[in-house]
Design a protein around this motif. Structure first.
Motif, PDB file in Angstrom:
ATOM      1  N   TRP A  78      10.754   3.783  -5.327  1.00  0.00           N
ATOM      2  CA  TRP A  78      10.545   4.198  -3.664  1.00  0.00           C
ATOM      3  C   TRP A  78       8.962   4.347  -3.331  1.00  0.00           C
ATOM      4  CZ3 TRP A  78      15.021   4.797  -5.909  1.00  0.00           C
ATOM      5  CH2 TRP A  78      16.146   4.701  -5.055  1.00  0.00           C
ATOM      6  N   ASP A  79       8.371   4.673  -4.385  1.00  0.00           N
ATOM      7  CA  ASP A  79       6.273   5.268  -4.809  1.00  0.00           C
ATOM      8  C   ASP A  79       5.529   4.211  -5.650  1.00  0.00           C
ATOM      9  OD1 ASP A  79       6.956   5.660  -6.767  1.00  0.00           O
ATOM     10  OD2 ASP A  79       7.125   7.756  -6.947  1.00  0.00           O
ATOM     11  N   GLY A  80       6.076   2.584  -5.316  1.00  0.00           N
ATOM     12  CA  GLY A  80       4.971   1.957  -5.945  1.00  0.00           C
ATOM     13  C   GLY A  80       5.420   2.139  -7.522  1.00  0.00           C
ATOM     14  N   PHE A  81       6.617   1.785  -8.477  1.00  0.00           N
ATOM     15  CA  PHE A  81       6.765   2.147  -9.638  1.00  0.00           C
ATOM     16  C   PHE A  81       6.137   3.285 -10.126  1.00  0.00           C
ATOM     17  CE2 PHE A  81       7.663  -1.981  -7.748  1.00  0.00           C
ATOM     18  CZ  PHE A  81       9.278  -2.409  -8.385  1.00  0.00           C
ATOM     19  N   SER A  82       5.801   3.978  -9.247  1.00  0.00           N
ATOM     20  CA  SER A  82       5.480   5.364 -10.393  1.00  0.00           C
ATOM     21  C   SER A  82       6.293   6.329 -10.924  1.00  0.00           C
ATOM     22  CB  SER A  82       4.603   6.274  -9.741  1.00  0.00           C
ATOM     23  OG  SER A  82       3.372   6.024  -9.355  1.00  0.00           O
ATOM     24  N   ALA A  83       7.277   5.945 -10.452  1.00  0.00           N
ATOM     25  CA  ALA A  83       8.429   6.646 -10.720  1.00  0.00           C
ATOM     26  C   ALA A  83       9.134   6.334 -10.688  1.00  0.00           C
ATOM     27  CB  ALA A  83       8.885   8.379  -9.453  1.00  0.00           C
ATOM     28  N   PHE A  84      10.685   5.098 -11.127  1.00  0.00           N
ATOM     29  CA  PHE A  84      11.482   3.955 -10.934  1.00  0.00           C
ATOM     30  C   PHE A  84      12.801   4.290 -11.934  1.00  0.00           C
ATOM     31  CE2 PHE A  84       9.300   3.623 -14.842  1.00  0.00           C
ATOM     32  CZ  PHE A  84       9.715   2.756 -15.776  1.00  0.00           C
ATOM     33  N   TYR A 129       1.351  -1.226  -0.227  1.00  0.00           N
ATOM     34  CA  TYR A 129      -0.247   0.216  -0.112  1.00  0.00           C
ATOM     35  C   TYR A 129       1.317   1.160   0.527  1.00  0.00           C
ATOM     36  CZ  TYR A 129      -3.560  -3.393   1.217  1.00  0.00           C
ATOM     37  OH  TYR A 129      -4.378  -4.617   1.322  1.00  0.00           O
ATOM     38  N   GLU A 130       0.215   1.943  -0.994  1.00  0.00           N
ATOM     39  CA  GLU A 130       1.625   3.675  -1.105  1.00  0.00           C
ATOM     40  C   GLU A 130       0.767   4.699  -0.013  1.00  0.00           C
ATOM     41  OE1 GLU A 130       4.558   3.862  -2.193  1.00  0.00           O
ATOM     42  OE2 GLU A 130       4.562   1.412  -2.106  1.00  0.00           O
ATOM     43  N   ASP A 131       1.537   5.293  -0.160  1.00  0.00           N
ATOM     44  CA  ASP A 131       1.076   6.970   0.388  1.00  0.00           C
ATOM     45  C   ASP A 131       0.322   7.117  -0.223  1.00  0.00           C
ATOM     46  OD1 ASP A 131       2.014   6.709   2.337  1.00  0.00           O
ATOM     47  OD2 ASP A 131       4.177   7.348   1.951  1.00  0.00           O
ATOM     48  N   ASN A 132       0.711   7.161  -2.086  1.00  0.00           N
ATOM     49  CA  ASN A 132      -0.630   7.762  -2.919  1.00  0.00           C
ATOM     50  C   ASN A 132      -1.802   7.180  -2.429  1.00  0.00           C
ATOM     51  OD1 ASN A 132      -0.233   5.928  -4.505  1.00  0.00           O
ATOM     52  ND2 ASN A 132       1.373   7.355  -5.342  1.00  0.00           N
ATOM     53  N   GLY A 133      -2.205   5.981  -2.096  1.00  0.00           N
ATOM     54  CA  GLY A 133      -3.574   5.173  -2.489  1.00  0.00           C
ATOM     55  C   GLY A 133      -3.112   4.313  -3.130  1.00  0.00           C
ATOM     56  N   ASN A 134      -2.199   3.796  -4.406  1.00  0.00           N
ATOM     57  CA  ASN A 134      -2.039   3.146  -5.543  1.00  0.00           C
ATOM     58  C   ASN A 134      -1.815   2.174  -4.716  1.00  0.00           C
ATOM     59  OD1 ASN A 134      -0.827   2.031  -8.156  1.00  0.00           O
ATOM     60  ND2 ASN A 134       0.960   2.697  -7.865  1.00  0.00           N
ATOM     61  N   VAL A 135      -2.200   1.303  -4.912  1.00  0.00           N
ATOM     62  CA  VAL A 135      -2.050  -0.939  -4.439  1.00  0.00           C
ATOM     63  C   VAL A 135      -1.411  -1.441  -5.078  1.00  0.00           C
ATOM     64  CG1 VAL A 135      -3.386  -2.377  -3.284  1.00  0.00           C
ATOM     65  CG2 VAL A 135      -3.897  -0.123  -2.635  1.00  0.00           C
ATOM     66  N   LEU A 136       0.065  -1.874  -5.112  1.00  0.00           N
ATOM     67  CA  LEU A 136       0.860  -3.595  -5.996  1.00  0.00           C
ATOM     68  C   LEU A 136       0.395  -4.284  -5.388  1.00  0.00           C
ATOM     69  CD1 LEU A 136       2.231  -0.375  -5.620  1.00  0.00           C
ATOM     70  CD2 LEU A 136       4.319  -1.914  -6.552  1.00  0.00           C
ATOM     71  N   GLU A 137      -0.399  -5.242  -5.715  1.00  0.00           N
ATOM     72  CA  GLU A 137      -1.054  -7.019  -6.023  1.00  0.00           C
ATOM     73  C   GLU A 137       0.574  -7.727  -6.287  1.00  0.00           C
ATOM     74  OE1 GLU A 137      -4.523  -8.174  -6.654  1.00  0.00           O
ATOM     75  OE2 GLU A 137      -5.872  -5.943  -6.332  1.00  0.00           O
ATOM     76  N   VAL A 138       0.856  -8.414  -5.731  1.00  0.00           N
ATOM     77  CA  VAL A 138       2.598  -9.482  -6.594  1.00  0.00           C
ATOM     78  C   VAL A 138       2.103 -10.460  -6.019  1.00  0.00           C
ATOM     79  CG1 VAL A 138       3.526  -8.933  -3.904  1.00  0.00           C
ATOM     80  CG2 VAL A 138       5.232  -9.874  -6.493  1.00  0.00           C
ATOM     81  N   THR A 139       2.048 -11.646  -6.728  1.00  0.00           N
ATOM     82  CA  THR A 139       2.522 -12.940  -6.840  1.00  0.00           C
ATOM     83  C   THR A 139       3.949 -13.425  -6.956  1.00  0.00           C
ATOM     84  OG1 THR A 139       1.091 -13.151  -9.191  1.00  0.00           O
ATOM     85  CG2 THR A 139      -0.166 -13.287  -7.344  1.00  0.00           C
ATOM     86  N   VAL A 151       3.602  -8.381 -10.913  1.00  0.00           N
ATOM     87  CA  VAL A 151       3.028  -7.715 -10.121  1.00  0.00           C
ATOM     88  C   VAL A 151       2.040  -6.692 -10.512  1.00  0.00           C
ATOM     89  CG1 VAL A 151       3.844  -4.723  -8.651  1.00  0.00           C
ATOM     90  CG2 VAL A 151       4.722  -6.897  -8.713  1.00  0.00           C
ATOM     91  N   THR A 152       1.001  -6.514 -10.358  1.00  0.00           N
ATOM     92  CA  THR A 152       0.405  -5.066 -11.481  1.00  0.00           C
ATOM     93  C   THR A 152      -0.173  -4.168  -9.980  1.00  0.00           C
ATOM     94  OG1 THR A 152      -1.716  -6.392 -10.533  1.00  0.00           O
ATOM     95  CG2 THR A 152      -0.863  -6.953 -12.539  1.00  0.00           C
ATOM     96  N   THR A 153      -1.073  -2.348 -10.597  1.00  0.00           N
ATOM     97  CA  THR A 153      -0.833  -1.847  -9.830  1.00  0.00           C
ATOM     98  C   THR A 153      -2.135  -1.584  -9.776  1.00  0.00           C
ATOM     99  OG1 THR A 153       0.491  -0.035 -11.125  1.00  0.00           O
ATOM    100  CG2 THR A 153       0.892  -0.695  -9.301  1.00  0.00           C
ATOM    101  N   THR A 154      -2.917  -0.451  -9.004  1.00  0.00           N
ATOM    102  CA  THR A 154      -4.508  -0.007  -9.669  1.00  0.00           C
ATOM    103  C   THR A 154      -4.432   1.006 -10.243  1.00  0.00           C
ATOM    104  OG1 THR A 154      -3.867   0.852  -7.290  1.00  0.00           O
ATOM    105  CG2 THR A 154      -5.373  -0.279  -7.236  1.00  0.00           C
ATOM    106  N   ASP A 155      -3.284   1.468 -10.700  1.00  0.00           N
ATOM    107  CA  ASP A 155      -2.977   2.564 -11.931  1.00  0.00           C
ATOM    108  C   ASP A 155      -2.414   2.444 -13.076  1.00  0.00           C
ATOM    109  OD1 ASP A 155      -0.640   2.000 -11.111  1.00  0.00           O
ATOM    110  OD2 ASP A 155       0.433   4.480 -11.590  1.00  0.00           O
ATOM    111  N   GLY A 156      -2.634   0.926 -13.292  1.00  0.00           N
ATOM    112  CA  GLY A 156      -2.098   0.530 -14.345  1.00  0.00           C
ATOM    113  C   GLY A 156      -1.032  -0.339 -15.181  1.00  0.00           C
ATOM    114  N   ALA A 157       0.003   0.002 -14.016  1.00  0.00           N
ATOM    115  CA  ALA A 157       1.171  -0.973 -14.209  1.00  0.00           C
ATOM    116  C   ALA A 157       1.255  -2.406 -14.439  1.00  0.00           C
ATOM    117  CB  ALA A 157       2.439  -0.421 -13.710  1.00  0.00           C
ATOM    118  N   LYS A 158       1.991  -3.057 -14.987  1.00  0.00           N
ATOM    119  CA  LYS A 158       2.611  -4.108 -14.869  1.00  0.00           C
ATOM    120  C   LYS A 158       4.163  -4.494 -14.578  1.00  0.00           C
ATOM    121  CE  LYS A 158       1.958  -8.897 -16.850  1.00  0.00           C
ATOM    122  NZ  LYS A 158       1.321  -9.663 -18.227  1.00  0.00           N
TER     123      LYS A 158
END
Length: 182
Positions: free
Chosen positions: A162-168, A86-96, A117-124
């Motif tokens: 450091w922010d759920g792969f929004s920036a990397f 769970y990221e501070d910005n509300g983004n959630v990363l689901e991982v398997t 990993v998939t994120t609620t903002d559409g990243a894979k």
């Protein structure tokens, strides 16, 4: 003493001696120490969830089909892991991942054997392994790391965020493509 008395006394002595020999040789021996006794400080669970909270907020949670936890070190080995970061910005990363290790001292996590990993903002993101470095609150995809989002894709030996792969940051054999393919 008569001959018959001597024979009976001899038979009785042989029986007593036989009983003593039988008792000595049939005493059960204590079991030899095995590797299993060394692992007796490991708790094994079926489906289990572990999580970390900070300031009343859940940072991450991992559920696995089986979990082995060393009671001395609090290190935990998990199989067939499903989790959320769970990221501070509300983004959630689901991982398997098929396998994971939680270090009880550092609070670090390493998921491996092929991570998705998939994120609620559409990243894979896919990689050989994914590490959560608790001290830095950093996620690092390691080994054949690939990320895609919207019209961007990137790959490298290691991708850190450091922010759920929004920036990397892509490291080692890094390749980034922006824009729609024609």
């Amino acid at each position: 003493m008569s001959k018959r008395g001597k024979i009976l006394l001899g038979v009785a002595a042989v029986l007593v001696l036989s009983l003593i020999v039988w008792a000595v040789y049939t005493v059960p021996q204590p079991p030899a120490p095995t590797e299993e006794s060394a692992s007796s400080k490991v708790m094994q669970y079926g489906t289990n969830t572990i999580r970390e909270e900070k300031n009343g907020r859940t940072m991450w949670e991992l559920t696995s089909d089986s979990t082995d936890m060393n009671l001395d070190t609090q290190d935990t080995v998990c199989t067939n892991v499903r989790g959320k970061f769970y990221e501070d910005n509300g983004n959630v990363l689901e991982v398997t991942a098929p396998h994971g290790i939680y270090n009880g001292n550092t609070k670090n996590i390493r998921l491996d054997q092929g991570v998705l990993v998939t994120t609620t903002d559409g990243a894979k993101l896919t990689s050989d392994a994914l590490e959560w470095v608790a001290e830095k609150a950093m996620l690092a995809a390691i080994g054949q790391a690939k990320i895609s989002r919207d019209d961007m894709s990137a790959s490298g030996d290691r991708i850190e965020s450091w922010d759920g792969f929004s920036a990397f940051k892509a490291i080692g054999n890094a390749h980034i493509v922006k824009g729609k393919a024609k």
